[in-house]
Design an enzyme around this catalytic site. Structure first.
Site, PDB file in Angstrom:
ATOM      1  N   ARG A   1       0.844  -1.193   0.000  1.00 46.95           N
ATOM      2  CA  ARG A   1       0.000   0.000   0.000  1.00 46.95           C
ATOM      3  C   ARG A   1       0.881   1.245   0.000  1.00 46.95           C
ATOM      4  O   ARG A   1       1.960   1.249   0.609  1.00 46.95           O
ATOM      5  CB  ARG A   1      -0.901   0.038   1.242  1.00 46.95           C
TER       6      ARG A   1
ATOM      7  N   HIS B   1      -0.985   0.045  -9.631  1.00 48.60           N
ATOM      8  CA  HIS B   1      -1.716  -0.829  -8.693  1.00 48.60           C
ATOM      9  C   HIS B   1      -2.409  -1.973  -9.450  1.00 48.60           C
ATOM     10  O   HIS B   1      -3.625  -2.110  -9.428  1.00 48.60           O
ATOM     11  CB  HIS B   1      -2.751  -0.035  -7.865  1.00 48.60           C
TER      12      HIS B   1
HETATM   13  P1  NDP Z   1      -1.786 -11.492   5.061  1.00 43.39           P
HETATM   14  O1  NDP Z   1      -2.680 -10.924   6.100  1.00 43.39           O
HETATM   15  O2  NDP Z   1      -1.991 -12.908   4.645  1.00 43.39           O
HETATM   16  O3  NDP Z   1      -0.266 -11.377   5.561  1.00 43.39           O
HETATM   17  C1  NDP Z   1       0.225 -10.254   6.193  1.00 43.39           C
HETATM   18  C2  NDP Z   1       1.637 -10.536   6.703  1.00 43.39           C
HETATM   19  O4  NDP Z   1       2.164  -9.329   7.261  1.00 43.39           O
HETATM   20  C3  NDP Z   1       1.666 -11.576   7.822  1.00 43.39           C
HETATM   21  O5  NDP Z   1       2.805 -12.383   7.708  1.00 43.39           O
HETATM   22  C4  NDP Z   1       1.775 -10.725   9.077  1.00 43.39           C
HETATM   23  O6  NDP Z   1       2.440 -11.345  10.163  1.00 43.39           O
HETATM   24  C5  NDP Z   1       2.625  -9.572   8.587  1.00 43.39           C
HETATM   25  N1  NDP Z   1       2.447  -8.395   9.426  1.00 43.39           N
HETATM   26  C6  NDP Z   1       1.310  -7.689   9.645  1.00 43.39           C
HETATM   27  N2  NDP Z   1       1.543  -6.679  10.505  1.00 43.39           N
HETATM   28  C7  NDP Z   1       2.846  -6.763  10.847  1.00 43.39           C
HETATM   29  C8  NDP Z   1       3.675  -6.017  11.696  1.00 43.39           C
HETATM   30  N3  NDP Z   1       3.230  -4.965  12.386  1.00 43.39           N
HETATM   31  N4  NDP Z   1       4.978  -6.384  11.811  1.00 43.39           N
HETATM   32  C9  NDP Z   1       5.442  -7.452  11.132  1.00 43.39           C
HETATM   33  N5  NDP Z   1       4.704  -8.210  10.295  1.00 43.39           N
HETATM   34  C10 NDP Z   1       3.418  -7.861  10.163  1.00 43.39           C
HETATM   35  O7  NDP Z   1      -1.857 -10.520   3.825  1.00 43.39           O
HETATM   36  P2  NDP Z   1      -1.701 -10.889   2.268  1.00 43.39           P
HETATM   37  O8  NDP Z   1      -0.406 -11.577   2.083  1.00 43.39           O
HETATM   38  O9  NDP Z   1      -2.923 -11.567   1.767  1.00 43.39           O
HETATM   39  O10 NDP Z   1      -1.669  -9.427   1.612  1.00 43.39           O
HETATM   40  C11 NDP Z   1      -0.714  -8.468   2.000  1.00 43.39           C
HETATM   41  C12 NDP Z   1      -1.082  -7.100   1.433  1.00 43.39           C
HETATM   42  O11 NDP Z   1      -0.800  -7.057   0.037  1.00 43.39           O
HETATM   43  C13 NDP Z   1      -2.564  -6.727   1.486  1.00 43.39           C
HETATM   44  O12 NDP Z   1      -2.918  -6.262   2.781  1.00 43.39           O
HETATM   45  C14 NDP Z   1      -2.665  -5.641   0.432  1.00 43.39           C
HETATM   46  O13 NDP Z   1      -2.454  -4.375   1.014  1.00 43.39           O
HETATM   47  C15 NDP Z   1      -1.524  -5.959  -0.524  1.00 43.39           C
HETATM   48  N6  NDP Z   1      -2.009  -6.362  -1.862  1.00 43.39           N
HETATM   49  C16 NDP Z   1      -1.590  -5.620  -2.947  1.00 43.39           C
HETATM   50  C17 NDP Z   1      -1.985  -5.982  -4.221  1.00 43.39           C
HETATM   51  C18 NDP Z   1      -1.516  -5.227  -5.413  1.00 43.39           C
HETATM   52  O14 NDP Z   1      -1.983  -5.469  -6.523  1.00 43.39           O
HETATM   53  N7  NDP Z   1      -0.573  -4.324  -5.273  1.00 43.39           N
HETATM   54  C19 NDP Z   1      -2.876  -7.122  -4.446  1.00 43.39           C
HETATM   55  C20 NDP Z   1      -3.239  -7.829  -3.251  1.00 43.39           C
HETATM   56  C21 NDP Z   1      -2.811  -7.443  -2.000  1.00 43.39           C
HETATM   57  P3  NDP Z   1       1.758 -12.575  10.934  1.00 43.39           P
HETATM   58  O15 NDP Z   1       1.700 -13.699   9.926  1.00 43.39           O
HETATM   59  O16 NDP Z   1       2.699 -12.868  12.028  1.00 43.39           O
HETATM   60  O17 NDP Z   1       0.392 -12.125  11.347  1.00 43.39           O
HETATM   61  C1  OXD Z   2      -5.909  -6.156  -2.885  1.00 46.84           C
HETATM   62  C2  OXD Z   2      -5.424  -5.264  -3.912  1.00 46.84           C
HETATM   63  O1  OXD Z   2      -5.776  -5.821  -1.711  1.00 46.84           O
HETATM   64  O2  OXD Z   2      -5.788  -5.480  -5.087  1.00 46.84           O
HETATM   65  O3  OXD Z   2      -6.446  -7.224  -3.234  1.00 46.84           O
HETATM   66  O4  OXD Z   2      -4.665  -4.335  -3.652  1.00 46.84           O
END
Ligand code: NDP
Ligand code: OXD
Length: 309
Positions: free
Chosen positions: A224, A272
């Site tokens: 993001r 994006h």
């Molecule tokens: P998940 O919720 O599956 O994974 C998030 C990861 O981040 C977990 O490993 C979590 O740790 C870690 N995390 C969260 N907060 C912290 C913190 N404060 N410190 C350290 N680690 C942290 O998310 P996804 O993998 O499904 O997606 C990630 C992001 O990707 C989405 O939120 C979205 O914003 C972005 N995205 C972007 C897209 C694009 O096209 N650019 C498309 C899809 C998604 P833990 O496992 O220990 O909880």
């Molecule tokens: C998502 C994205 O969060 O597209 O799925 O950014």
């Protein structure tokens, strides 16, 4: 009982039709058409207009049409104390992994710099990097980060990841928590941000964090725009500490044309679109959750409201 689709892009009819195709017995409305507000129990949303969720007195679930849910928590008028679900989908994870791989290969082989040289009629061979000599560090080892890490490791990269809680992923060195962040950063040549945007991760890609990367490190933000402090990135690029950055997400989208990223030689941009929910693939999980909602069963892919992801 019915579902409303709320999104402000051109995909609203696509989503409505896909949901009806997935289960023709469902009553599905676009929020733009006349619809009985009190019948709506589930809202399937993507970057909804703030306030648009507040008009449904019987809403029982908010389903994000993407993986991220930060935009839902930003809307203070949303009904609180009802479950929020998100998308977890193999194509969404696979597409992200492919995007990150493509960006890293382009970085290794200087493809962005050569494109600029081509436009300027410049013939200037440059040293390139080898996979075996590059350590990729992934911030966030969730659905997207863990698959990306595994795929990179299969290609022979040294891969490490950092998350909140401890992880065990084959071929990936894992770090967790604040205490282990410094060690993780010090050995990361290519940093990939795949964290959710929460109060704890807002602005995490700042001078303090990025200056701990080795000189000439490369930064990829596909999570993001709110994770990145734009001015800090520009300073570290201009001072020569970072060799470049590839960004898919921005504080304001579309990115205003006056933003310095547009014309910066070391910034490579995509709009994006690293990975996008595939309607056909994700519809079954939305229908399944709607049926679970009706029958009082536990929903899948629930968001933890305290953690914000
Ligand atoms: P998940 O919720 O599956 O994974 C998030 C990861 O981040 C977990 O490993 C979590 O740790 C870690 N995390 C969260 N907060 C912290 C913190 N404060 N410190 C350290 N680690 C942290 O998310 P996804 O993998 O499904 O997606 C990630 C992001 O990707 C989405 O939120 C979205 O914003 C972005 N995205 C972007 C897209 C694009 O096209 N650019 C498309 C899809 C998604 P833990 O496992 O220990 O909880
Ligand atoms: C998502 C994205 O969060 O597209 O799925 O950014």
């Amino acid at each position: 009982m019915a579902i409303v689709i709320i999104r402000q892009d051109s995909k609203i009819e696509l989503w409505k039709n896909a949901l009806q195709k997935a289960d023709s017995s469902l009553k599905v409305y676009s929020y733009l058409e006349d619809h009985p507000k009190d019948e709506i129990t589930m809202a399937v949303i993507w970057k909804h207009p703030a306030g648009s969720l507040a008009v449904y007195p019987n809403l029982k679930c908010i389903a994000s049409a993407g993986a991220g849910v930060d935009y839902i928590f930003e809307d203070d008028t949303r009904p609180k104390n009802i479950p929020i679900t998100r998308i977890v989908d193999p194509f969404l994870a696979g597409d992200m992994s492919e995007h990150v791989l493509a960006v890293i290969f382009a970085h290794l082989k200087n493809l962005n710099a050569y494109k600029l040289d081509q436009v300027a009629n410049v013939w200037e061979p440059k040293d390139y990097l080898r996979i075996k000599d590059v350590t990729v560090g992934i911030l966030g080892l969730g659905e997207l980060g863990s698959l990306t890490a595994t795929d990179l490791s299969k290609y022979g990269f040294n891969v490490q990841g950092w998350s909140r809680s401890k992880k065990n992923i084959d071929g990936v060195q894992t770090f967790f928590g604040e205490d282990q962040q410094q060690k993780f950063l010090a050995s990361t040549d290519v940093l990939v941000c795949l964290l959710p945007l929460t109060p704890a991760t807002q602005g995490i890609l700042n001078t303090s964090l990025m200056s701990q990367l080795p000189k000439n490190a490369y930064v990829i933000n596909v999570a993001r725009g709110g994770h990145l402090v734009d001015e800090d990135l520009l300073e570290l690029l201009d001072s020569g500490h970072l060799s470049g950055a590839c960004l898919d997400v921005y504080h304001t989208e579309p990115l205003p044309t006056t933003h310095p990223f547009w014309n910066h030689k070391k910034v490579h941009m995509t709009p994006h679109y690293a990975s996008v929910s595939d309607t056909n693939s994700v519809m079954p999980q939305i229908v399944d959750n709607y049926k679970r909602l009706i029958s009082g069963k536990k929903l899948r892919h629930l968001v933890d409201s305290d953690k914000g992801y």
